[in-house]
Design a protein around this motif. Structure first.
Motif, PDB file in Angstrom:
ATOM      1  N   ARG A   1      79.687  13.977  -3.281  1.00  0.00           N
ATOM      2  CA  ARG A   1      80.188  14.485  -1.997  1.00  0.00           C
ATOM      3  C   ARG A   1      79.064  14.616  -0.992  1.00  0.00           C
ATOM      4  O   ARG A   1      77.906  14.688  -1.373  1.00  0.00           O
ATOM      5  CB  ARG A   1      80.768  15.893  -2.205  1.00  0.00           C
ATOM      6  CG  ARG A   1      82.048  15.892  -2.977  1.00  0.00           C
ATOM      7  CD  ARG A   1      82.383  17.282  -3.449  1.00  0.00           C
ATOM      8  NE  ARG A   1      83.674  17.266  -4.105  1.00  0.00           N
ATOM      9  CZ  ARG A   1      84.812  17.569  -3.521  1.00  0.00           C
ATOM     10  NH1 ARG A   1      84.824  17.921  -2.259  1.00  0.00           N
ATOM     11  NH2 ARG A   1      85.944  17.521  -4.168  1.00  0.00           N
TER      12      ARG A   1
ATOM     13  N   ARG B   1      90.424   9.844  -1.338  1.00  0.00           N
ATOM     14  CA  ARG B   1      89.799  11.127  -0.955  1.00  0.00           C
ATOM     15  C   ARG B   1      88.349  10.896  -0.532  1.00  0.00           C
ATOM     16  O   ARG B   1      87.864  11.458   0.450  1.00  0.00           O
ATOM     17  CB  ARG B   1      89.843  12.108  -2.132  1.00  0.00           C
ATOM     18  CG  ARG B   1      91.197  12.707  -2.393  1.00  0.00           C
ATOM     19  CD  ARG B   1      91.073  13.901  -3.342  1.00  0.00           C
ATOM     20  NE  ARG B   1      90.591  13.527  -4.660  1.00  0.00           N
ATOM     21  CZ  ARG B   1      91.367  13.150  -5.671  1.00  0.00           C
ATOM     22  NH1 ARG B   1      92.672  13.083  -5.498  1.00  0.00           N
ATOM     23  NH2 ARG B   1      90.861  12.861  -6.845  1.00  0.00           N
ATOM     24  N   ALA B   2      87.647  10.047  -1.317  1.00  0.00           N
ATOM     25  CA  ALA B   2      86.237   9.769  -0.987  1.00  0.00           C
ATOM     26  C   ALA B   2      86.134   9.095   0.379  1.00  0.00           C
ATOM     27  O   ALA B   2      85.229   9.393   1.174  1.00  0.00           O
ATOM     28  CB  ALA B   2      85.609   8.889  -2.065  1.00  0.00           C
TER      29      ALA B   2
ATOM     30  N   ALA C   1      84.483  11.228   7.469  1.00  0.00           N
ATOM     31  CA  ALA C   1      84.203  12.392   8.323  1.00  0.00           C
ATOM     32  C   ALA C   1      82.704  12.684   8.366  1.00  0.00           C
ATOM     33  O   ALA C   1      82.139  12.943   9.441  1.00  0.00           O
ATOM     34  CB  ALA C   1      84.965  13.604   7.783  1.00  0.00           C
ATOM     35  N   GLU C   2      82.054  12.635   7.209  1.00  0.00           N
ATOM     36  CA  GLU C   2      80.622  12.976   7.161  1.00  0.00           C
ATOM     37  C   GLU C   2      79.792  11.986   7.978  1.00  0.00           C
ATOM     38  O   GLU C   2      78.935  12.378   8.767  1.00  0.00           O
ATOM     39  CB  GLU C   2      80.154  12.978   5.693  1.00  0.00           C
ATOM     40  CG  GLU C   2      78.639  13.095   5.498  1.00  0.00           C
ATOM     41  CD  GLU C   2      78.095  14.469   5.841  1.00  0.00           C
ATOM     42  OE1 GLU C   2      78.876  15.339   6.279  1.00  0.00           O
ATOM     43  OE2 GLU C   2      76.876  14.675   5.688  1.00  0.00           O
TER      44      GLU C   2
ATOM     45  N   ASP D   1      88.151   9.468   2.959  1.00  0.00           N
ATOM     46  CA  ASP D   1      88.356  10.489   4.003  1.00  0.00           C
ATOM     47  C   ASP D   1      87.096  11.334   4.186  1.00  0.00           C
ATOM     48  O   ASP D   1      86.635  11.589   5.302  1.00  0.00           O
ATOM     49  CB  ASP D   1      89.526  11.418   3.627  1.00  0.00           C
ATOM     50  CG  ASP D   1      90.851  10.674   3.642  1.00  0.00           C
ATOM     51  OD1 ASP D   1      90.894   9.584   4.240  1.00  0.00           O
ATOM     52  OD2 ASP D   1      91.820  11.172   3.043  1.00  0.00           O
ATOM     53  N   ARG D   2      86.558  11.774   3.047  1.00  0.00           N
ATOM     54  CA  ARG D   2      85.401  12.673   3.062  1.00  0.00           C
ATOM     55  C   ARG D   2      84.193  12.000   3.702  1.00  0.00           C
ATOM     56  O   ARG D   2      83.545  12.545   4.589  1.00  0.00           O
ATOM     57  CB  ARG D   2      85.112  12.998   1.598  1.00  0.00           C
ATOM     58  CG  ARG D   2      84.281  14.207   1.351  1.00  0.00           C
ATOM     59  CD  ARG D   2      84.098  14.353  -0.149  1.00  0.00           C
ATOM     60  NE  ARG D   2      85.326  14.633  -0.849  1.00  0.00           N
ATOM     61  CZ  ARG D   2      85.686  14.071  -2.014  1.00  0.00           C
ATOM     62  NH1 ARG D   2      84.913  13.175  -2.589  1.00  0.00           N
ATOM     63  NH2 ARG D   2      86.794  14.415  -2.600  1.00  0.00           N
ATOM     64  N   TRP D   3      83.905  10.775   3.251  1.00  0.00           N
ATOM     65  CA  TRP D   3      82.704  10.089   3.750  1.00  0.00           C
ATOM     66  C   TRP D   3      82.890   9.573   5.166  1.00  0.00           C
ATOM     67  O   TRP D   3      81.926   9.471   5.923  1.00  0.00           O
ATOM     68  CB  TRP D   3      82.281   8.985   2.780  1.00  0.00           C
ATOM     69  CG  TRP D   3      81.545   9.600   1.643  1.00  0.00           C
ATOM     70  CD1 TRP D   3      82.027   9.841   0.392  1.00  0.00           C
ATOM     71  CD2 TRP D   3      80.224  10.130   1.671  1.00  0.00           C
ATOM     72  NE1 TRP D   3      81.077  10.483  -0.361  1.00  0.00           N
ATOM     73  CE2 TRP D   3      79.964  10.668   0.395  1.00  0.00           C
ATOM     74  CE3 TRP D   3      79.227  10.209   2.641  1.00  0.00           C
ATOM     75  CZ2 TRP D   3      78.750  11.276   0.072  1.00  0.00           C
ATOM     76  CZ3 TRP D   3      78.016  10.811   2.326  1.00  0.00           C
ATOM     77  CH2 TRP D   3      77.788  11.327   1.058  1.00  0.00           C
TER      78      TRP D   3
ATOM     79  N   ASP E   1      84.869  11.762  -7.004  1.00  0.00           N
ATOM     80  CA  ASP E   1      85.147  13.151  -6.605  1.00  0.00           C
ATOM     81  C   ASP E   1      83.876  13.992  -6.532  1.00  0.00           C
ATOM     82  O   ASP E   1      83.798  14.934  -5.748  1.00  0.00           O
ATOM     83  CB  ASP E   1      86.133  13.789  -7.595  1.00  0.00           C
ATOM     84  CG  ASP E   1      87.569  13.398  -7.277  1.00  0.00           C
ATOM     85  OD1 ASP E   1      87.844  13.090  -6.099  1.00  0.00           O
ATOM     86  OD2 ASP E   1      88.412  13.388  -8.194  1.00  0.00           O
TER      87      ASP E   1
END
Lengths: 279, 96
Positions: free
Chosen positions: A154, B52-53, B59-60, B55-57, A151
Motif C-alpha cells: 500500500r 482495489r490496488a 489516488a496516491e 483505486d488505491r495507487w 492488498d
C-alpha cells in the motif's frame, strides 16, 4: 487453468517502468530542492525543505512498492505460464491414456488377455490426476500470494504533525529533527547544518547544534572533569577520549579511556581503566 | 532564524530541475496496468484485489503528482517574489 500470463507480464512491465519513472522523479525532486535551497535561508527555506523531504519520502516509498507490485505480478505470471503448460501436457497424456484404456477394455471384452495392461493404465491415469491436482494447488497458492501482495503493498499513510502551541516559524524541535523533519517523519533531507558560534553556547537556540569546543588542548573528555587552567570549575560535562593534562596532579580524579605510562615512571606499567594515584 | 539570503535564479533553476523529472501520465499508466491484471487474473478474488490496488495507487500517484506540481509552482513563485523584492530595493536605493 484460467488466467492470461502474457497480459499479466505486460502489466508487470508497465509497473516496472512506472517505478523507474518514480525514481527519476525522486532524483529530480532532490536535485531541484538542493539547487533551490543552496542559497536560500530563513523560515520559508526550512519549511520548504521539510515539506519537500516528506514528499520525497512518499515518492521513494511509492517507487519501491510499485516495483514490488510489478515483481509480484511478474512472478505470478511466470508461475501461471509454467503451470498452464504443465497442465496442458498432463491433460494431453491423460486423454491418450484414457483412449488406450478404452481400447484395452474393448479388447478384454472381445476375449483378449489384457487385464494387467488395463490395471497399469488405470494406475498411470490416477498418477496423472494427482499431478493435475498438485498443479491446481500450486496455482491456488500463487494466486493467494499475489492477492496478499496486492492488498499489502500500500501507499505510505500520511502522518500529519499537529502544530505545536506557541511554535514560531523557523524553529524545529529536537524530536522533530530526530524524526527527520518538521512536517513529516519521512526520509531525512540533506541540508547543511549551520555552524553555531561559540558565543551561542549560553543561549537557547533553534535548529541543529554543533558541539562547542572550549578545551585549550582541543580534546574531548568523558565524565566529570576538574578545572581546566582557564575555565571556572564544574561548568560543563565533556565527552571523548582522555589525555593526561600535564599541569594537573594525578590521583585527584577518575579517568576513563586509554592511559599511557606516567611521565615519572617510564615503562613500569601501562594501566587501563580507572587509575589511582601513582606511588 | 529570520535572516534572508536568497538567489532568485537558484529557486527558478530548482523549479525547472524538478519539472524535468516528468511523470505526468504515471498515475494513469499504473491504474491501466492494475486494471489489466484484474481482467487477466482469471480469478474473482485476485481480480478484486487488483481493482482495489488500482483505486488505491491511482489516488496516491495523483496526489503525489499534485504535490510535485505544487512544489514546482511554489519555488517558481518564491523566485519571482524575491526577484521583484530585490529589484524594488535596488531601484529605491538608486533614487536620488
Amino acid at each position: 487453468m484460467p488466467g492470461d500470463p502474457q497480459g499479466l507480464s505486460r502489466s508487470a512491465l508497465v509497473l516496472a517502468r512506472a517505478a523507474g519513472d518514480l525514481a527519476d522523479q525522486d532524483r529530480a525532486l532532490r536535485r531541484g530542492s538542493a539547487v533551490a535551497t543552496s542559497g536560500w535561508l530563513g523560515a520559508a527555506a526550512l519549511a520548504f525543505d521539510a515539506a519537500a523531504g516528506g514528499h520525497a519520502g512518499r515518492v521513494v516509498h511509492a517507487q519501491r512498492t510499485v516495483e514490488s507490485l510489478g515483481a509480484a505480478i511478474r512472478a505470478y505470471s511466470t508461475t501461471l505460464e509454467a503451470l498452464q503448460r504443465r497442465t496442458s501436457s498432463l491433460l494431453g497424456r491423460r486423454r491418450a491414456l484414457t483412449e488406450e484404456l478404452r481400447a484395452a477394455r474393448r479388447q478384454a471384452a472381445a476375449g483378449g488377455a489384457t487385464g494387467t495392461t488395463a490395471q497399469d493404465l488405470s494406475a498411470r491415469i490416477r498418477r496423472l490426476d494427482d499431478d493435475l491436482e498438485e498443479s491446481q494447488r500450486q496455482a491456488s497458492a500463487a494466486r493467494r500470494t499475489l492477492t496478499a501482495a496486492l492488498d499489502d503493498l500500500r501507499p505510505r499513510p500520511t502522518r500529519r504533525v499537529p502544530p505545536r502551541p506557541g511554535a514560531r516559524a523557523g524553529c524545529t524541535s529536537l524530536p522533530e529533527l530526530a524524526a527527520g523533519g518538521a512536517v513529516t517523519g519521512a526520509t531525512a533531507w540533506q541540508r547543511r547544518i549551520p555552524t553555531v558560534p561559540v558565543a551561542a553556547g549560553r543561549r537557547a537556540h533553534c535548529g541543529p547544534v554543533r558541539p562547542v569546543l572550549t578545551n585549550p588542548f582541543h580534546h574531548m573528555r568523558t565524565g566529570p572533569v576538574g578545572p581546566a587552567p582557564d575555565e571556572s570549575p564544574g561548568h560543563r560535562m565533556q565527552t571523548g577520549p582522555v589525555s593526561p593534562a600535564p599541569d594537573e596532579s594525578p590521583g585527584h580524579r577518575m579517568q576513563t579511556g586509554p592511559v599511557g605510562p606516567a611521565p615519572d615512571a617510564p615503562g613500569r606499567r601501562v594501566g587501563t581503566g580507572p587509575v589511582g594515584p601513582l606511588p | 532564524m529570520t535572516a534572508l539570503s536568497t538567489d532568485p535564479g537558484g529557486l527558478r533553476d530548482g523549479a525547472r530541475t524538478m519539472v524535468a523529472g516528468g511523470g505526468d501520465a504515471l498515475s494513469a499508466a499504473v491504474v491501466v496496468a492494475l486494471r489489466a491484471v484484474a481482467s487477466a487474473a482469471g480469478d474473482a478474488q485476485l481480480a478484486e484485489a487488483a481493482g482495489r490496488a488500482a483505486d488505491r495507487w491511482g489516488a496516491e500517484l495523483t496526489e503525489l503528482e499534485e504535490h510535485r506540481r505544487g512544489f514546482v509552482s511554489r519555488l517558481h513563485t518564491a523566485g519571482e517574489a524575491y526577484a521583484e523584492a530585490e529589484a524594488s530595493v535596488i531601484a529605491s536605493v538608486r533614487r536620488p
